[in-house]
Enzyme design. Structure first.
Site, mmCIF file in Angstrom:
data_model
loop_
_atom_site.group_PDB
_atom_site.id
_atom_site.type_symbol
_atom_site.label_atom_id
_atom_site.label_comp_id
_atom_site.label_asym_id
_atom_site.label_seq_id
_atom_site.Cartn_x
_atom_site.Cartn_y
_atom_site.Cartn_z
ATOM 1 N N GLU A 110 46.910 49.609 81.224
ATOM 2 C CA GLU A 110 45.689 50.237 80.723
ATOM 3 C C GLU A 110 46.161 51.515 80.045
ATOM 4 O O GLU A 110 46.707 52.394 80.700
ATOM 5 C CB GLU A 110 44.745 50.503 81.898
ATOM 6 C CG GLU A 110 43.354 50.896 81.485
ATOM 7 C CD GLU A 110 43.197 52.384 81.276
ATOM 8 O OE1 GLU A 110 43.532 52.862 80.166
ATOM 9 O OE2 GLU A 110 42.749 53.049 82.208
ATOM 10 N N CYS A 112 40.717 58.387 80.611
ATOM 11 C CA CYS A 112 40.996 57.387 79.585
ATOM 12 C C CYS A 112 39.719 56.963 78.890
ATOM 13 O O CYS A 112 39.748 56.320 77.852
ATOM 14 C CB CYS A 112 41.700 56.172 80.174
ATOM 15 S SG CYS A 112 40.873 55.534 81.636
#
Lengths: 495, 495
Positions: free
Chosen positions: B231, B268
């Site tokens: 990720e 993120c």
């Protein structure tokens, strides 16, 4: 050459067109996708003798085999269409909005959305079921992806005829233009250009390790890597457990002689390795299996390339140290193709020589003799990933060797008890995909409706009003599908 | 340096030990795995002030944030344990034996089996939730995989303390020795050795694009490639639709000022790109957002490396042609870290300059001004894959622009309406994973119990007697889980 390779310009146009089609096709309801697939199935089912005749000429496969493969392909299309419509594959999840310790948790609803245009590389050994209108194409359509098929050059005319059927079905069901395209290509440049095109978002492949791994490497080297599901075959080991072998020596030998030689051994699930423990029953088994093999006449293989590769790999395998040929097709004439062959070697030779682990694509199998079950376990731990592994075992054989049995399971996608690996049922419970190098991703299957999931990805809608959600996520559940609502599986509407 | 890098010898031993543990751990029932996870959760929940103090010192994150992150981590462990036990994730499928046109179709039963030892690389910005006992570790345990965590060097002591908690929980619940291991490493060699070790079968990573892509490349270059779920963050674009912006200029500006700056922008899911259409409302929005940003004081970032990278990337972004700074944290002293910043640029500049597409990890966002919605659509088509995409829109805005809305959905894993991307709910419906480069495989999620599926693969049992099948596939359904039996979803036993 009746079908020249597609030019790079043509490929670029085709991929861009598929991308345009994607915008429309992905919005079509599950029912419309299913109707399209059923229209292909109907037309393929009705396809006349010309199609079978062409396939027979191109593949050297007998008519009965091709006819049943065509029936299987029709079944794949209709059963995946049914699964597509049933909608369970969307794994719809809904967590309704609520308040947790004064924090408002937003409404979250997840479904699957198609990846984009998919390129399919068909198999030479299945001109229908794993080619143009085969499993990968059916799965991609069900997922909502346009498909570009690169026809296999060994059956280019068959592939073109099936492609025409798909295009007619697309017109009949008012699919977007360019939802399907078919290209020819004998050179690797065609495949490379397709896999590297930025509008292509996934690849399905069935064939050799060299081919499948190459596509995967190209896809991973792209600026935007894409998923490649390559099914690259395997040697599908069979393990003979002592009690079972003693009880059923003859039956097992007969079963395996048939499994090794069906369709001239040209199956990715052909058992190329049989492993047993030194004993008089094993000697007897080898003798009986050899007898069955000797009675199997040689036969034309799918195409000259495969026949040549088989002859070479067979020769290489037989010439390895400590390998003994047991039997081969009797009365073989000069230049015959597909000579059925059984060899044998001690486990020590197999353990120390990776050449013996390689697939010999054709009617060839080696029987490896272990000193005991401990050596069999060592051998299992040295084996690469496999599509299947089979046990010939009684319940006692299993219960007395739990660690060995677990280790065998751990290398395979399908785990067979007292059966042969050939014969891959099309069903939701089927797994046709194993640890590398059997496939490039063991988490997916090439057979069964779960194969649809290779070509779709989850998308979560957060905070959307009901009227703007896709049907499968609407409160009323208009599609009537199974959904997990607040962690409970249900088909009920949300109040 | 209190925690020296693990040696290559130590890594080899740890990976081999994990492999040994795998043989035992994968046979443990879903309940025992869940009990282990709950024991970790309980110990983490009870962990005293020393753990928070250490984490505060290492990460500069405030206590309240760390406390809530620890609570989230406990919730992840317990909710994934519950999902593990519920067993729906196994996607159990059963097709019972039957006869079809004189052919016996074998009994086929499919479940999931763990991949093997998983290496987890934790995130610097989530010392609990996406680190040592975080989401990836919880998912791997639920799947039946042993875990090796490489602690993030920026919070090595915190990581070690959590690792000790996991080891205590493993002992308490009689897990196999070596079901969990923790290594330290500041140099890339440690990570490389872990990813390349033949006993490691999957990798989970949360962090930068450079780091995640490197691990993925190493894994794909192995003789036996393995799945890597990286990720790697994204810029999480937000699209301002005209009617909505007119109706709620101030609310949106306030919401986004908060979303951009929460935790010094170190998420993120931080929105790094806001896209609107030239108008007086957009000018007003930019002014209000700038005002909110100016009022946000600078703040210490997670570690000096991140602060330095932010300062540099921010400077690079601001120095691009046609980029204008709108506002930054007021009264910033010399050498301050994490200066909140808003810039703006016309769409033409964004379309022609890939530098502006890059994530500036920290409290930075650019507002891109489009001439009209057609130019906004062009911009969407140029955007890379994203974890999230958000629409600020009325229903009319959506209904009038279906193609644009679809294109936005097509680039993101989570598709948000009238909300901010920060705040990732832990739920089955969550999708935390988007098209590359947001993650390395958009078909999986790093958040929610579906994340378990990253670490397991299907295995099909063919022709097995009921007594030898794993519990989830037995006729009686002793686990009481949902299963698809002959294409029908049910919890009933098979007669």
């Amino acid at each position: 050459m009746p079908y020249p390779d597609a030019s790079l310009e043509a490929i670029d146009t085709i991929c861009n067109n598929a991308w345009m089609a994607f915008h429309e096709f992905r919005l079509m309801s599950l029912k419309r996708r299913a109707d399209f697939m059923r229209a292909i199935a109907r037309r393929l089912d009705n396809a006349d003798a010309a199609l079978l005749k062409t396939a027979m000429e191109e593949t050297h496969l007998p008519e009965a085999r091709l006819r049943s493969e065509k029936t299987r392909t029709v079944f794949q299309l209709t059963s995946y269409a049914a699964a597509c419509e049933r909608g369970a594959w969307l794994d719809a999840r809904i967590d309704t909005t609520h308040t947790d310790k004064n924090t408002v948790i937003p409404d979250l609803r997840k479904t699957l959305t198609p990846l984009g245009p998919v390129v399919v590389f068909g198999a030479s050994n299945f001109p229908f079921a794993y080619s143009t209108a085969g499993g990968d194409t059916a799965c991609a359509f069900a997922a909502g992806c346009p498909v570009i098929v690169k026809g296999h050059p060994a059956h280019a005319a068959t592939s073109q005829m099936v492609a025409d059927i798909i295009l007619e079905a697309a017109r009949e069901t008012n699919m977007p233009e360019h939802v399907f395209a078919h290209v020819h290509g004998s050179s690797f440049e065609v495949g490379k250009a397709l896999v590297e095109h930025p509008r292509v978002k996934a690849v399905g492949f069935t064939g050799s390790f060299a081919g499948g791994k190459q596509l995967w490497d190209w896809a991973n080297a792209r600026p935007e890597p894409i998923p490649v599901f390559s099914e690259m075959g395997s040697i599908n080991p069979v393990f003979l457990f002592p009690e079972k072998l003693k009880n059923a020596t003859k039956e097992i030998a007969e079963m395996y002689a048939a499994s090794v030689t069906t369709s001239v051994g040209q199956f990715c699930t052909n058992p190329g390795l049989i492993v047993g423990v030194e004993s008089k029953e094993l000697d007897q088994f080898i003798e009986l299996l050899g007898e069955g093999i000797a009675q199997t006449p040689p036969a034309a293989m799918l195409h000259p390339g495969i026949a040549k590769a088989y002859a070479e790999k067979r020769q290489t395998a037989l010439s390895q140290q400590s390998v003994t040929e047991v039997a081969e097709s009797r009365n073989t004439s000069e230049g015959a193709q597909g000579i059925a062959t059984i060899a044998t070697a001690p486990a020590s030779a197999f353990l120390s020589n990776p050449v013996l682990h390689q697939e010999v694509f054709g009617p060839y199998s080696i029987v490896v003799r272990c000193a005991d079950l401990t050596e069999m376990h060592l051998l299992v731990l040295k084996l690469e990933g496999q599509l299947t592994a089979s046990l010939m075992a009684t319940e006692q054989d299993i219960l007395h060797n739990p660690a060995l049995v677990e280790s065998i399971k751990n290398i395979a996608g399908r785990f067979i008890m007292n059966g042969v690996p050939t014969g891959v049922t099309v069903a939701l419970s089927m797994q046709h995909g194993g640890p590398f190098p059997a496939t490039t991703d063991s988490r997916f299957s090439a057979v069964g409706a779960d194969g649809i999931k290779r070509f779709a990805r989850p998308v979560c809608y957060q905070g959307w009003p009901d009227s703007l959600l896709p049907d499968e996520l609407k409160n009323a559940n208009p599609l009537g599908i199974w959904r997990t609502v607040n962690d409970v599986l249900t088909r009920e509407a949300i109040q």
